[in-house]
Design an enzyme around this catalytic site. Sequence first.
Site, PDB file in Angstrom:
ATOM      1  N   ASN A  17       6.682  -5.933   4.569  1.00 20.06           N
ATOM      2  CA  ASN A  17       6.289  -7.574   4.434  1.00 20.06           C
ATOM      3  C   ASN A  17       6.507  -8.259   3.229  1.00 20.06           C
ATOM      4  O   ASN A  17       6.085  -9.440   2.792  1.00 20.06           O
ATOM      5  CB  ASN A  17       5.205  -7.349   5.329  1.00 20.06           C
ATOM      6  N   ARG A  49       0.900  -1.028  -0.337  1.00 17.66           N
ATOM      7  CA  ARG A  49       0.218  -0.099   0.008  1.00 17.66           C
ATOM      8  C   ARG A  49       1.400   1.248  -0.323  1.00 17.66           C
ATOM      9  O   ARG A  49       1.136   2.103   1.055  1.00 17.66           O
ATOM     10  CB  ARG A  49      -1.080  -0.003   1.196  1.00 17.66           C
ATOM     11  N   GLU A  61      -2.594 -10.512  16.084  1.00 20.28           N
ATOM     12  CA  GLU A  61      -1.094  -9.939  16.793  1.00 20.28           C
ATOM     13  C   GLU A  61      -1.099  -9.734  17.537  1.00 20.28           C
ATOM     14  O   GLU A  61      -0.178  -9.434  18.799  1.00 20.28           O
ATOM     15  CB  GLU A  61       0.076  -9.760  15.423  1.00 20.28           C
ATOM     16  N   ASP A  62      -2.224  -7.920  17.653  1.00 20.68           N
ATOM     17  CA  ASP A  62      -2.122  -7.093  18.832  1.00 20.68           C
ATOM     18  C   ASP A  62      -2.691  -7.653  19.579  1.00 20.68           C
ATOM     19  O   ASP A  62      -2.414  -7.625  21.455  1.00 20.68           O
ATOM     20  CB  ASP A  62      -3.055  -6.131  17.977  1.00 20.68           C
ATOM     21  N   ASP A  99       0.145   1.383  12.400  1.00 17.88           N
ATOM     22  CA  ASP A  99      -0.446   0.900  11.317  1.00 17.88           C
ATOM     23  C   ASP A  99      -0.509   1.522   9.919  1.00 17.88           C
ATOM     24  O   ASP A  99      -0.308   2.588  10.748  1.00 17.88           O
ATOM     25  CB  ASP A  99      -2.075   0.965  10.852  1.00 17.88           C
ATOM     26  N   ASP A 100       0.167   0.930   8.754  1.00 11.21           N
ATOM     27  CA  ASP A 100       0.423   1.985   7.235  1.00 11.21           C
ATOM     28  C   ASP A 100      -0.904   3.012   7.473  1.00 11.21           C
ATOM     29  O   ASP A 100      -0.355   3.990   6.666  1.00 11.21           O
ATOM     30  CB  ASP A 100       0.541   1.356   6.264  1.00 11.21           C
TER      31      ASP A 100
END
Length: 955
Positions: A733, A708, A868-869, A780-781
């Site tokens: 990633n 993104r 994961e959070d 987050d991005d």
Amino acid sequence: MTTASFDSVGYRTSAAGSREIMCHTLSHVKLSRILILFPFILFAIVFVNYYYLSKVENDAPNSDIHRTRSKLEAFEDFSSLKASDLKFRIEEMLRIRGSVSMELRDLEARRQRLQSEVVTYSQRIDELKGELLRQQTELERLKISVEQAQVARREAMERNSPDLALPHRLYPSSKAPKLSPPGLEERSSCTMHLCFDYSRCSLTSGFPVYLYDPDEHQVLGEVESFVKTTVRQTLGYNPHFTDDPSTACIFFVLVGELAAVDMDIGLVTPQSNLTLPKILLAERLAQLPYWAGDGRNHILLNLARATVEASIHNTGQRRIIGDLFQGVNTGRAMVAQSEFSPGTFRSRFDLVLPPLLGPPGGDVWQGVPPVLPARRQFLLSFQGEYIPGPATSSSSEPALLDMHLRAMSRSATSDEFFFQFDCGENDDDKGDDGPDMEAEKNPSLGEWTLCGLSSSRMAFLSVSTFTLIPAPSDPSIASTTLVQTRLWESLRAGAVPVMLGGDRLSFPFGEWVDWARAAILLPTARLPELHFLLRAVTDPDLAALRRQGRLLRERYLASVQAVTDAAIAALRCRAGVPPAPVDDEPSPSVFNSTFVPLKMDAVLPETEPDESLGPIEPPYPSPKFKRNYTFYVSQGHEVWNEWVDPFRLYPQLPFDIVLPSDAKFIGSGLGFRPIGRGAGGAGKEFCESLGGNVPREQFTIVMLTYEREQVLINSLSRLYGLPYLNKVVVVWNSPKPPLEDLRWPDIGVPIHVVKASRNSLNNRFLPFDAIETEAILSVDDDAHLRHDEIMFGFRVWREQRDRVVGFPGRFHAWDLKYGGWLYNSNYSCELSMVLTGAAFFHKYFAYLYSYGMPQAIRDKVDEYMNCEDIAMNFLVSHVTRKPPVKVTSRWTFRCPGCPVSLSEDDTHFQERHKCINFFSEVYGYTPLLNTQFRADSILFKTRIPHDKQKCFKFI
Ligand SMILES: *[C@@H]1O[C@H](CO)[C@@H](O)[C@H](O)[C@H]1NC(C)=O
Ligand SMILES: *[C@@H]1O[C@H](CO)[C@@H](O)[C@H](O)[C@H]1NC(C)=O
Ligand SMILES: *[C@@H]1O[C@H](CO)[C@@H](O)[C@H](O)[C@H]1NC(C)=O
Ligand SMILES: *[C@@H]1O[C@H](CO)[C@@H](O)[C@H](O)[C@H]1NC(C)=O
């Protein structure tokens, strides 16, 4: 004309230009007044004109009529005029009227134009005022930055304590002096200072550990193959392992567990009454190449698996266990085993080891019953057989135990007990090997036999709240394999061990591990009060005991790896040598060494808050490894019993000790940035210094991204000018590298793009070596946080260093219909998680997440590409038993225009429900804790005098 001269004004951004701008602004103000008056002047002119025109007309040469005559007279005049003349006059007048009204229209248009110009100008003025404010803020900020830089410089100059240089490493002289072995008497009183050679283990040595090859050096005979293989393997994984005996600090000699005895030696063991001269064993030991006469710094490892009676059944082979060294002069070597014959254990010198009952390594949580319910079906269980000896009196310990247990089981309470006083009864698995070895050992002394392995034991243990494990009645026995095995099993099944005579027993790694937090250590004399005591244990205590037992088992007993690591750590702690530093994750750049990514100029964010949030500083990595030699001393208990492990040295800990506040001004002020230099203050002083209880520091932003690019670049651009930002680490990633023509914003700090080895959400929490600060802000991005929010979050984190501090709160809710946990993101007044899409946490937790947390959790995260959070929140709450901290009123943090992220869809939620339940299973309980508070800045919503500033404008 005027507009042109003003268009060129104002867009200067340099600080020096701000004065200039101010002058222009002043002239602007005057001009605008003139402009506002201008339409009125014009009107005045128009009226004068009109009047003048009509006057000219009246004074026309053809007319001698006085201009002050009445209308009637004028009419008479008109009537007397000729019609053509009249017509001409009318036309003339109409023409004039037309031209006048045209002129009026013109003027009106002009007026409107000027008015709109006035509006534009006043807008410009406002804009310039805003710009001025921003510039002033910037100037203010630069001033602060300069001041801070000066403080930092002064600090660097004044600092007369340079960084510690490592002392020369002590190398053992190649020829260790050969000492004669101590006599048996001296041997039995060995302590560290009498029998240990510290000079081989200097503080900076790294505590190298050498293992004699168990095949090459068979001291007593052949070591059982599982023990041999796994010990060799697990020691090899330990960071202290060395191949080089010349630098080694300690030497492990794997003596047992024996599969077969070397018949040349012979021993007295419980199983064999072979009695060959023990002097032979001592001679064999003395032949070891580095024994140096007395075996100092040698550890004789005798590991037990033998009470795994099943293996005896399976192989039909009886292994040699017990105290192999009874009566043997082992010189100055330490003995590490689980069975010590009476009076032979040398406290703080020998090592009690647990039996090797677990797998070689890996996750060990499986099959362990959950911590809850705190109370299980049976209050207490016990399994054993009492055979009164001929000489035992009814007041002997075993006899009393027998009596009390029988009385307890008949008591009038509703408590249920599981007591088995006969090993033969339910013990269907019992083979033909005859009575249990312990019974065989002392059949006539009147001793309790703790029954051998029974498949039913795990079953009843896992429904027992407590289980009773009596110590051997001989008080000079420090530990037996049988007692240790029963302890191991009860921890495995979650039955809280009640160690009768526990006050005189020694436990595995008991020097460091606080067993009283996992077991009830009861003097035998308390036996009559046992039932009362057990009833008095509350549910929270029970859960805590069981949880701690589980934790200690997983960390130190459950696998061969755990046992060898713990043994090395225990010895290392004794010697006062710090552990090996934890490994950082390498962070290879996604760009090759020749590629220079394209840059673009920073774009000033459109909604830059016009408040100064802090100085712009050069990068300042957090100091690391400052407490190598002290944190074990001052926090050793916590290291062993609370935080995750004593096996590694971490660069910094969220639990590091905080100085008293006066220390900042009395000799220890280095790095501190007290507000108003200590005098305190409101918003203005607050924004100039970090304040707080710990020295200054910066934070690193870690951003995970996957294909993104534009979203990422936009997010990165918004970070321009963020104070205290050390670096941005972007975890790339995607297997595809970034586009070559992608333009990366220049935000004033380095942007390090790490090439991830695979696409995993766990990469978000890798402890990359590129992260040089303690504080990590994970975003987050597509996260959209304002600078003031980030700043406030950072400041809050600085005093809540052991928690997750962030913005979006979530909670776990009980499923009222079906039971189990549900993930919930609705508005709520109680939280238990803070999403790591926008949260601060300590780098220590990144190490724990990546290396310490059970692998099954990371695997689940990969399986679902989710959670994961949640896993991070579980981990932190598990380690600290504290809930996260939510800051500011922000509930969501996504950018408004961004495409709806996948977190909205339903399977995403379903997976998150499943994750919570699965993670709870792994930990054995749900570590999440609820919290009802939210952090806002102190003067938020406070009425303050006009000459004071708030801490933050909006939060
Ligand atoms: C070993 O001891 C047992 C019991 O004490 C005895 O019956 C047996 O004969 C002994 N064996 C040898 C070889 O001495
Ligand atoms: C580095 O990357 C660039 C662009 O991706 C490529 O053109 C160049 O050949 C690479 N250089 C090396 C040494 O791999
Ligand atoms: C502390 O340990 C780290 C990691 O082993 C090492 O780099 C550092 O030099 C040590 N510091 C001191 C003062 O010994
Ligand atoms: C959130 O609230 C809405 C409306 O109150 C409700 O319909 C929904 O089920 C709630 N979601 C969860 C996960 O509880």
